[in-house]
Design a protein around this motif. Sequence first.
Motif, PDB file in Angstrom:
ATOM      1  N   TYR A  97       0.826  -1.204   0.000  1.00 60.25           N
ATOM      2  CA  TYR A  97       0.000   0.000   0.000  1.00 60.25           C
ATOM      3  C   TYR A  97       0.861   1.255   0.000  1.00 60.25           C
ATOM      4  N   ILE A  98       1.941   1.229   0.783  1.00 56.62           N
ATOM      5  CA  ILE A  98       2.848   2.374   0.840  1.00 56.62           C
ATOM      6  C   ILE A  98       3.531   2.586  -0.505  1.00 56.62           C
ATOM      7  N   LYS A  99       3.875   1.517  -1.190  1.00 58.40           N
ATOM      8  CA  LYS A  99       4.513   1.634  -2.502  1.00 58.40           C
ATOM      9  C   LYS A  99       3.567   2.289  -3.512  1.00 58.40           C
ATOM     10  N   TYR A 100       2.290   1.885  -3.490  1.00 56.19           N
ATOM     11  CA  TYR A 100       1.321   2.490  -4.405  1.00 56.19           C
ATOM     12  C   TYR A 100       1.158   3.981  -4.119  1.00 56.19           C
ATOM     13  N   ILE A 101       1.127   4.309  -2.843  1.00 56.45           N
ATOM     14  CA  ILE A 101       1.000   5.718  -2.445  1.00 56.45           C
ATOM     15  C   ILE A 101       2.202   6.527  -2.938  1.00 56.45           C
ATOM     16  N   PHE A 102       3.396   5.979  -2.773  1.00 51.31           N
ATOM     17  CA  PHE A 102       4.597   6.683  -3.209  1.00 51.31           C
ATOM     18  C   PHE A 102       4.646   6.846  -4.725  1.00 51.31           C
ATOM     19  N   ILE A 103       4.154   5.861  -5.447  1.00 46.66           N
ATOM     20  CA  ILE A 103       4.127   5.964  -6.914  1.00 46.66           C
ATOM     21  C   ILE A 103       3.306   7.173  -7.337  1.00 46.66           C
ATOM     22  N   ILE A 104       2.110   7.303  -6.774  1.00 44.56           N
ATOM     23  CA  ILE A 104       1.237   8.422  -7.163  1.00 44.56           C
ATOM     24  C   ILE A 104       1.765   9.738  -6.618  1.00 44.56           C
ATOM     25  N   LEU A 105       2.327   9.721  -5.422  1.00 41.45           N
ATOM     26  CA  LEU A 105       2.843  10.949  -4.804  1.00 41.45           C
ATOM     27  C   LEU A 105       3.950  11.560  -5.653  1.00 41.45           C
ATOM     28  N   PHE A 106       4.891  10.732  -6.097  1.00 42.77           N
ATOM     29  CA  PHE A 106       6.031  11.243  -6.853  1.00 42.77           C
ATOM     30  C   PHE A 106       5.695  11.489  -8.319  1.00 42.77           C
ATOM     31  N   SER A 107       4.911  10.609  -8.926  1.00 39.67           N
ATOM     32  CA  SER A 107       4.607  10.774 -10.347  1.00 39.67           C
ATOM     33  C   SER A 107       3.730  11.997 -10.594  1.00 39.67           C
ATOM     34  N   TYR A 108       2.680  12.164  -9.791  1.00 38.98           N
ATOM     35  CA  TYR A 108       1.824  13.340  -9.949  1.00 38.98           C
ATOM     36  C   TYR A 108       2.538  14.602  -9.482  1.00 38.98           C
ATOM     37  N   GLY A 109       3.385  14.444  -8.473  1.00 35.08           N
ATOM     38  CA  GLY A 109       4.196  15.582  -8.044  1.00 35.08           C
ATOM     39  C   GLY A 109       5.135  16.037  -9.150  1.00 35.08           C
ATOM     40  N   LEU A 110       5.680  15.070  -9.905  1.00 36.11           N
ATOM     41  CA  LEU A 110       6.579  15.401 -11.011  1.00 36.11           C
ATOM     42  C   LEU A 110       5.827  16.123 -12.132  1.00 36.11           C
ATOM     43  N   ILE A 263       4.479  31.481   0.808  1.00 31.09           N
ATOM     44  CA  ILE A 263       4.810  30.547  -0.257  1.00 31.09           C
ATOM     45  C   ILE A 263       3.528  29.859  -0.710  1.00 31.09           C
ATOM     46  N   PHE A 264       3.469  29.529  -1.998  1.00 28.42           N
ATOM     47  CA  PHE A 264       2.324  28.804  -2.544  1.00 28.42           C
ATOM     48  C   PHE A 264       2.698  27.339  -2.767  1.00 28.42           C
ATOM     49  N   MET A 265       1.691  26.499  -2.744  1.00 24.75           N
ATOM     50  CA  MET A 265       1.896  25.064  -2.918  1.00 24.75           C
ATOM     51  C   MET A 265       2.291  24.717  -4.351  1.00 24.75           C
ATOM     52  N   GLY A 266       1.640  25.355  -5.307  1.00 21.59           N
ATOM     53  CA  GLY A 266       1.891  25.040  -6.707  1.00 21.59           C
ATOM     54  C   GLY A 266       1.249  23.723  -7.111  1.00 21.59           C
ATOM     55  N   ASP A 267       1.279  23.436  -8.400  1.00 25.98           N
ATOM     56  CA  ASP A 267       0.716  22.180  -8.900  1.00 25.98           C
ATOM     57  C   ASP A 267       1.473  20.973  -8.372  1.00 25.98           C
ATOM     58  N   VAL A 268       2.749  21.148  -8.089  1.00 28.75           N
ATOM     59  CA  VAL A 268       3.546  20.041  -7.572  1.00 28.75           C
ATOM     60  C   VAL A 268       2.964  19.509  -6.265  1.00 28.75           C
ATOM     61  N   GLY A 269       2.387  20.382  -5.457  1.00 29.68           N
ATOM     62  CA  GLY A 269       1.790  19.949  -4.197  1.00 29.68           C
ATOM     63  C   GLY A 269       0.355  19.497  -4.342  1.00 29.68           C
ATOM     64  N   SER A 270      -0.463  20.282  -5.062  1.00 30.70           N
ATOM     65  CA  SER A 270      -1.892  19.972  -5.149  1.00 30.70           C
ATOM     66  C   SER A 270      -2.154  18.679  -5.921  1.00 30.70           C
ATOM     67  N   LEU A 271      -1.433  18.451  -7.012  1.00 29.88           N
ATOM     68  CA  LEU A 271      -1.632  17.209  -7.766  1.00 29.88           C
ATOM     69  C   LEU A 271      -1.157  15.992  -6.977  1.00 29.88           C
ATOM     70  N   ALA A 272      -0.034  16.137  -6.286  1.00 25.89           N
ATOM     71  CA  ALA A 272       0.504  15.022  -5.495  1.00 25.89           C
ATOM     72  C   ALA A 272      -0.430  14.672  -4.338  1.00 25.89           C
ATOM     73  N   LEU A 273      -0.917  15.680  -3.634  1.00 27.52           N
ATOM     74  CA  LEU A 273      -1.822  15.433  -2.505  1.00 27.52           C
ATOM     75  C   LEU A 273      -3.166  14.874  -2.976  1.00 27.52           C
ATOM     76  N   GLY A 274      -3.700  15.436  -4.064  1.00 21.40           N
ATOM     77  CA  GLY A 274      -4.958  14.931  -4.588  1.00 21.40           C
ATOM     78  C   GLY A 274      -4.840  13.496  -5.062  1.00 21.40           C
ATOM     79  N   GLY A 275      -3.732  13.179  -5.739  1.00 26.82           N
ATOM     80  CA  GLY A 275      -3.518  11.807  -6.198  1.00 26.82           C
ATOM     81  C   GLY A 275      -3.379  10.828  -5.049  1.00 26.82           C
ATOM     82  N   SER A 276      -2.609  11.197  -4.030  1.00 23.60           N
ATOM     83  CA  SER A 276      -2.414  10.297  -2.889  1.00 23.60           C
ATOM     84  C   SER A 276      -3.694  10.129  -2.079  1.00 23.60           C
ATOM     85  N   LEU A 277      -4.513  11.177  -2.020  1.00 28.39           N
ATOM     86  CA  LEU A 277      -5.804  11.077  -1.340  1.00 28.39           C
ATOM     87  C   LEU A 277      -6.713  10.087  -2.058  1.00 28.39           C
TER      88      LEU A 277
END
Length: 360
Positions: A97-110, A263-277
């Motif tokens: 489960y943690i691996k799946y979360i990290f995949i989406i966190l980093f890929s969407y963050g990228l 400071i603003f979150m930017g898309d790097v934060g919002s997409l990563a958080l939304g994907g992991s959620l």
Amino acid sequence: MFFCLFDIFHNINFYLFTFFSYRIRIFASFFTSFLISLFLGFYLINLLNKFNIYQIIRINGPKTHYLKNKTPTMGGIVIIISIFLSVLFWSYSYNHYIKYIFIILFSYGLIGLIDDYFKLINKNSNGISVKYKYFFQSIIAFILSFLIYYRCKNVIFSKFIFSYFKFSEIQLDIFYIILFYFVITGTSNAVNLTDGLDGLVVIPIILVFCGFLLISYFYSDIYISSYFNIPYLCNARELVIFCSSVIGSCLGFLWFNFYPAKIFMGDVGSLALGGSLSVTSILLHQEFLLFIMGGLFVLETLSVILQVFVFRFFGKKIFLMAPIHHHFELKGYFEPNIVIRFWIISLIFVLFGLFIFGIH
């Protein structure tokens, strides 16, 4: 590169599990991500100011936002790093489960990071085109959906269950992958749309993750899951650690992001958080509950859809500007007042979702 650290921390995790109880790890992950977020936040703000990396303001946005053109962006990097380090240190890193979360966190963050980068070098708010942005999101969502479905293929991931209503169950089987896809892409973009005012999206993210922290705790405890008549998921145990880390990281970031934002979150934060959620809700089989607890994100997205639909077919606007938080800005409401009231709405949605979960 990041996943190579799993092997390094594997033995450390073993000793942590030996000497620290599960509840201690939950609180430790929260404070670790919180402190890392604070430390990196101070450092990143100074660094971004030094290199003049500031938010690109939309030309057709509210005029008051022009005052924010000297505010650093891409603060989501702080959130991703603090979550990653905290989870890596305090959770069992070989948990799928943690691996799946990290995949989406980093890929969407990228994807978000590339989008933010193109905004900066092009000196406009467009970034990469919507077509390419959604294409890459879709590819990642489909790949991850296949991984989750075939790795966790059992009764939980073959049916869409409205467990809150009696005799309501839909057999989906492989079509569940399509549901996964829409949940992932829809949630990530909904969170991205909501991130339009200082601190607006952070507290709703924290509140929804608080809800999923409780739910994942219930799922991972064999006695509580039996009492609530819900499936027992031993892997959900580490999702509690992840949710706790997200909450701590976002609270640390809110220290700098509340009005007036440093400071603003930017898309790097919002997409990563939304994907992991979204992936968290999928792994807990609570996609429908995400729709309820994330009601604020749904409202923001619906406001954009309605605005575009009505304007395209009838040539009129429902709102002064979409998403709906900009409508209230143009109506003359003070920004912190809008933000706090939206936080209250989000809290109501989360409490309502937990109420429904509790009575099913």
